[in-house]
Design a protein around this motif. Structure first.
Motif: not given
Length: 380
Positions: A313-314, A331-338
């Motif tokens: 999952s990203r 909570l802190g929510v992040f998304a891994m991108t390029d």
């Protein structure tokens, strides 16, 4: 015996023609060494003049050591075959708690984790001066939420997580965004400076104002931190990646051992409290999911953050397990991108399906994590 540990064999009244000679104690037989320790004379060394000379200025203090389990970190005064805490066999190794010089100096024990202390005295809490807690925004909203509204002055934050989860990426992004307001220093013990600069370029981060240092000795790191030159100003933010690679000259144990991790962290915590410098410590995790090193490491720092995410999952979740400056379980929510980690402004959308119409056996409930309400879909 002279100061070098040699036996001086001289002449006696019965044998005046016998020349004096010096014999090494290690060259004697086991029987003769035993007789000398017991105060008796060796048979073939009569007579023997033993001179015990104590050199001035030599301290007789002994170093303090303990035996620490490599699996769970439990420590014991003596070596034993099995660790009583976790049951592992042959897992105890000797570590030096303090050198002989530190043991001989009582003043070395007078500085705690909170910095240098004066003579202890009782003070009324009403008379203690309380300044307003200054906070600096990291430039990442989700990161500020987990920290309790921003980075506090002199705070020491431990960030743990699985390998490759994005700990170094997040801290490098925050360091670059705060460089204009808060000069920082990125200390790397696992990567080269070329790797760190290459990752910053791939993420599109501004390199102006970013200072990096490839060093693992805590004493040298602090020397660079306090030195101010025309090229680099004194940092007010230090990122140590990672705490398991740092070591101190006062201990002879290997880097990554329980004593080295504890002492290296104590030096950085003490420096942070004395100078008001904020410090981020990157911590490895064990196969059970806990932060590697002694448990006291989590007690020493001001905040413990854990980075987690599912395989494949990203999305990444940054959770606060301990925070002296804000709410716990935030909570802190992040998304891994390029381009690195990006904030997720609406985390509820992650937990809801894309179906417009709800079918039987599916409901949406409201839950709360920290101070944030979340919408979660529950299916039968």
């Amino acid at each position: 015996m002279d100061s070098g540990g040699r036996i001086l064999s001289g002449t006696s009244v019965r044998d005046k023609a016998r020349p004096a000679r010096a014999l090494s104690f290690s060259r004697l037989s086991a029987c003769d060494r035993s007789r000398l320790r017991c105060g008796k004379q060796a048979s073939h060394l009569q007579p023997i003049i033993i001179i015990m000379a104590k050199s001035p200025g030599i301290s007789t203090a002994k170093r303090r050591s303990a035996y620490v389990c490599n699996e769970c970190g439990a420590d014991y005064a003596k070596w034993q075959g099995q660790c009583e805490a976790c049951g592992a066999w042959n897992a105890l190794s000797e570590v030096v708690l303090e050198s002989a010089a530190q043991a001989a100096s009582p003043a070395s024990r007078r500085s705690g984790w909170a910095g240098k202390v004066d003579a202890p005295k009782v003070t009324a809490l009403a008379d203690v001066r309380i300044d307003a807690q200054a906070r600096v925004s990291t430039g990442i909203g989700e990161f500020d939420r987990v920290l309790g509204g921003g980075l506090a002055e002199g705070a020491v934050v431990l960030v743990g997580g699985d390998p490759g989860i994005g700990k170094s990426t997040l801290l490098l992004q925050a360091l670059a965004l705060m460089a204009a307001r808060l000069p920082g220093l990125y200390v790397t013990g696992e990567e080269s400076l070329a790797q760190v600069a290459g990752r910053a370029q791939r993420l599109g981060l501004p390199l102006d104002g970013l200072q990096a240092l490839a060093e693992t000795c805590v004493e040298r790191i602090l020397e660079h931190a306090v030195s101010q030159t025309a090229i680099a100003v004194q940092p007010k933010l230090i990122v140590a990646d990672s705490i398991q690679t740092l070591w101190t000259e006062s201990l002879s144990a290997a880097p990554g051992s329980v004593s080295q991790v504890r002492e290296a962290a104590a030096r950085l915590v003490r420096y942070a409290k004395e100078t008001g410098t904020a410090v981020f410590l990157v911590g490895h995790v064990t196969k059970e999911g806990g932060i590697a090193g002694p448990r006291v490491l989590e007690h020493m720092v001001d905040a413990v953050l854990y980075f987690e995410g599912e395989a494949g999952s990203r999305f990444r979740i940054l959770r606060a397990l301990k925070n002296r400056f804000g709410a716990v379980n935030e909570l802190g929510v992040f998304a891994m991108t390029d381009r690195g980690l990006r904030e997720v402004p609406n985390p509820s959308a992650i937990f809801l399906s894309s179906q417009v119409e709800r079918g039987p056996g599916s409901i949406v409930m409201v839950t709360r994590e920290g101070t944030r309400p979340l919408l979660v879909e529950v299916q039968a």
